[in-house]
Design a protein around this motif. Structure first.
Motif, PDB file in Angstrom:
ATOM      1  N   TRP A   1      12.001  -4.470  17.894  1.00 41.25           N
ATOM      2  CA  TRP A   1      11.685  -4.193  16.498  1.00 41.25           C
ATOM      3  C   TRP A   1      12.313  -2.874  16.073  1.00 41.25           C
ATOM      4  N   GLU A   2      12.536  -2.757  14.779  1.00 47.01           N
ATOM      5  CA  GLU A   2      13.051  -1.510  14.215  1.00 47.01           C
ATOM      6  C   GLU A   2      11.934  -0.873  13.398  1.00 47.01           C
ATOM      7  N   VAL A   3      11.799   0.448  13.502  1.00 47.84           N
ATOM      8  CA  VAL A   3      10.808   1.154  12.696  1.00 47.84           C
ATOM      9  C   VAL A   3      11.544   2.107  11.758  1.00 47.84           C
ATOM     10  N   LEU A   4      11.241   2.019  10.494  1.00 45.50           N
ATOM     11  CA  LEU A   4      11.818   2.914   9.496  1.00 45.50           C
ATOM     12  C   LEU A   4      10.736   3.901   9.087  1.00 45.50           C
ATOM     13  N   ARG A   5      11.003   5.184   9.262  1.00 48.27           N
ATOM     14  CA  ARG A   5      10.039   6.226   8.892  1.00 48.27           C
ATOM     15  C   ARG A   5      10.524   6.904   7.621  1.00 48.27           C
ATOM     16  N   LEU A   6       9.809   6.664   6.547  1.00 49.60           N
ATOM     17  CA  LEU A   6      10.139   7.290   5.272  1.00 49.60           C
ATOM     18  C   LEU A   6       9.496   8.681   5.233  1.00 49.60           C
ATOM     19  N   ALA A   7      10.046   9.557   4.406  1.00 55.35           N
ATOM     20  CA  ALA A   7       9.502  10.912   4.290  1.00 55.35           C
ATOM     21  C   ALA A   7       8.072  10.854   3.783  1.00 55.35           C
ATOM     22  N   LEU A   8       7.192  11.550   4.475  1.00 56.90           N
ATOM     23  CA  LEU A   8       5.784  11.602   4.090  1.00 56.90           C
ATOM     24  C   LEU A   8       5.517  12.928   3.381  1.00 56.90           C
ATOM     25  N   PRO A   9       4.608  12.945   2.416  1.00 56.31           N
ATOM     26  CA  PRO A   9       4.276  14.203   1.749  1.00 56.31           C
ATOM     27  C   PRO A   9       3.647  15.175   2.738  1.00 56.31           C
ATOM     28  N   SER A  10       3.887  16.461   2.527  1.00 52.80           N
ATOM     29  CA  SER A  10       3.385  17.468   3.459  1.00 52.80           C
ATOM     30  C   SER A  10       1.896  17.730   3.292  1.00 52.80           C
ATOM     31  N   GLY A  11       1.348  17.460   2.144  1.00 56.95           N
ATOM     32  CA  GLY A  11      -0.079  17.698   1.903  1.00 56.95           C
ATOM     33  C   GLY A  11      -0.700  16.519   1.190  1.00 56.95           C
ATOM     34  N   PRO A  12      -1.995  16.610   0.958  1.00 56.45           N
ATOM     35  CA  PRO A  12      -2.666  15.514   0.248  1.00 56.45           C
ATOM     36  C   PRO A  12      -2.182  15.449  -1.199  1.00 56.45           C
ATOM     37  N   PRO A  13      -2.144  14.248  -1.773  1.00 53.19           N
ATOM     38  CA  PRO A  13      -1.697  14.119  -3.158  1.00 53.19           C
ATOM     39  C   PRO A  13      -2.697  14.764  -4.112  1.00 53.19           C
ATOM     40  N   GLU A  14      -2.191  15.271  -5.214  1.00 51.41           N
ATOM     41  CA  GLU A  14      -3.038  15.851  -6.249  1.00 51.41           C
ATOM     42  C   GLU A  14      -3.768  14.721  -6.977  1.00 51.41           C
ATOM     43  N   PRO A  15      -5.036  14.927  -7.326  1.00 50.41           N
ATOM     44  CA  PRO A  15      -5.748  13.887  -8.072  1.00 50.41           C
ATOM     45  C   PRO A  15      -5.104  13.673  -9.435  1.00 50.41           C
ATOM     46  N   SER A  16      -5.111  12.445  -9.879  1.00 47.18           N
ATOM     47  CA  SER A  16      -4.535  12.115 -11.175  1.00 47.18           C
ATOM     48  C   SER A  16      -5.654  11.660 -12.111  1.00 47.18           C
ATOM     49  N   PRO A  17      -5.365  11.589 -13.415  1.00 45.09           N
ATOM     50  CA  PRO A  17      -6.385  11.068 -14.342  1.00 45.09           C
ATOM     51  C   PRO A  17      -6.820   9.650 -13.973  1.00 45.09           C
ATOM     52  N   ASP A  18      -5.922   8.871 -13.380  1.00 42.85           N
ATOM     53  CA  ASP A  18      -6.298   7.514 -12.956  1.00 42.85           C
ATOM     54  C   ASP A  18      -7.363   7.556 -11.871  1.00 42.85           C
ATOM     55  N   ASP A  19      -7.289   8.567 -10.973  1.00 42.75           N
ATOM     56  CA  ASP A  19      -8.291   8.700  -9.926  1.00 42.75           C
ATOM     57  C   ASP A  19      -9.666   8.966 -10.532  1.00 42.75           C
ATOM     58  N   LEU A  20      -9.714   9.854 -11.518  1.00 40.70           N
ATOM     59  CA  LEU A  20     -10.980  10.172 -12.167  1.00 40.70           C
ATOM     60  C   LEU A  20     -11.543   8.954 -12.886  1.00 40.70           C
ATOM     61  N   LEU A  21     -10.690   8.227 -13.580  1.00 42.72           N
ATOM     62  CA  LEU A  21     -11.130   7.036 -14.293  1.00 42.72           C
ATOM     63  C   LEU A  21     -11.663   5.984 -13.322  1.00 42.72           C
ATOM     64  N   ALA A  22     -10.994   5.802 -12.192  1.00 44.68           N
ATOM     65  CA  ALA A  22     -11.456   4.836 -11.193  1.00 44.68           C
ATOM     66  C   ALA A  22     -12.810   5.255 -10.633  1.00 44.68           C
ATOM     67  N   LEU A  23     -12.995   6.548 -10.407  1.00 47.56           N
ATOM     68  CA  LEU A  23     -14.273   7.039  -9.908  1.00 47.56           C
ATOM     69  C   LEU A  23     -15.385   6.816 -10.927  1.00 47.56           C
ATOM     70  N   VAL A  24     -15.118   7.121 -12.184  1.00 49.62           N
ATOM     71  CA  VAL A  24     -16.113   6.917 -13.239  1.00 49.62           C
ATOM     72  C   VAL A  24     -16.488   5.446 -13.333  1.00 49.62           C
ATOM     73  N   ASN A  25     -15.504   4.559 -13.304  1.00 51.69           N
ATOM     74  CA  ASN A  25     -15.797   3.120 -13.388  1.00 51.69           C
ATOM     75  C   ASN A  25     -16.610   2.645 -12.197  1.00 51.69           C
ATOM     76  N   ALA A  26     -16.303   3.159 -11.007  1.00 50.18           N
ATOM     77  CA  ALA A  26     -17.056   2.764  -9.809  1.00 50.18           C
ATOM     78  C   ALA A  26     -18.507   3.233  -9.908  1.00 50.18           C
ATOM     79  N   VAL A  27     -18.714   4.461 -10.397  1.00 52.77           N
ATOM     80  CA  VAL A  27     -20.076   4.967 -10.533  1.00 52.77           C
ATOM     81  C   VAL A  27     -20.836   4.180 -11.594  1.00 52.77           C
ATOM     82  N   ARG A  28     -20.189   3.874 -12.695  1.00 52.80           N
ATOM     83  CA  ARG A  28     -20.855   3.084 -13.739  1.00 52.80           C
ATOM     84  C   ARG A  28     -21.256   1.710 -13.221  1.00 52.80           C
ATOM     85  N   GLU A  29     -20.371   1.087 -12.460  1.00 47.68           N
ATOM     86  CA  GLU A  29     -20.680  -0.239 -11.918  1.00 47.68           C
ATOM     87  C   GLU A  29     -21.837  -0.158 -10.930  1.00 47.68           C
TER      88      GLU A  29
END
Length: 110
Positions: free
Chosen positions: A43-71
């Motif tokens: 098999w061949e493995v392709l390693r793409l560049a990974l970000p050095s740190g955790p991703p910054e939260p986006s407005p979509d993350d907040l909206l998903a959290l709000v919807n999950a809490v409401r549900e």
């Protein structure tokens, strides 16, 4: 963290940044497992560049959290509706005093 995606037909595994949506034949791996990944012989493995740190939260993350809490906040403990014509003192109709309203607020950084 990384996402492992593989294709049997091509004998290929791709290790890259976390996927934003679920896809067949893909798995999220923690950093230690992503670093120590091995693939079957041939098999061949392709390693793409990974970000050095955790991703910054986006407005979509907040909206998903709000919807999950409401549900999750939907009151499932409300008893079954009473017989037609009778009133239940436990659950006021929406818009009436005592009716449950949303309890989440967005707080801005100072």
């Amino acid at each position: 963290m990384a996402t492992l995606t593989y294709v049997y037909a091509d004998s290929t595994a791709v290790l890259g940044p976390l996927a934003t949506y679920a896809e067949p034949h893909s798995y999220d791996l923690c950093a230690p497992h992503a670093e120590n990944l091995t693939v079957p012989r041939g098999w061949e493995v392709l390693r793409l560049a990974l970000p050095s740190g955790p991703p910054e939260p986006s407005p979509d993350d907040l909206l998903a959290l709000v919807n999950a809490v409401r549900e999750a906040a939907v009151d499932r403990s409300v008893p079954e509706p009473a017989a037609p014509g009778s009133k239940s003192p436990l659950t006021p109709p929406p818009g009436e005093p005592g009716a449950r309203r949303g309890h989440l607020r967005v707080l801005r950084d100072r």
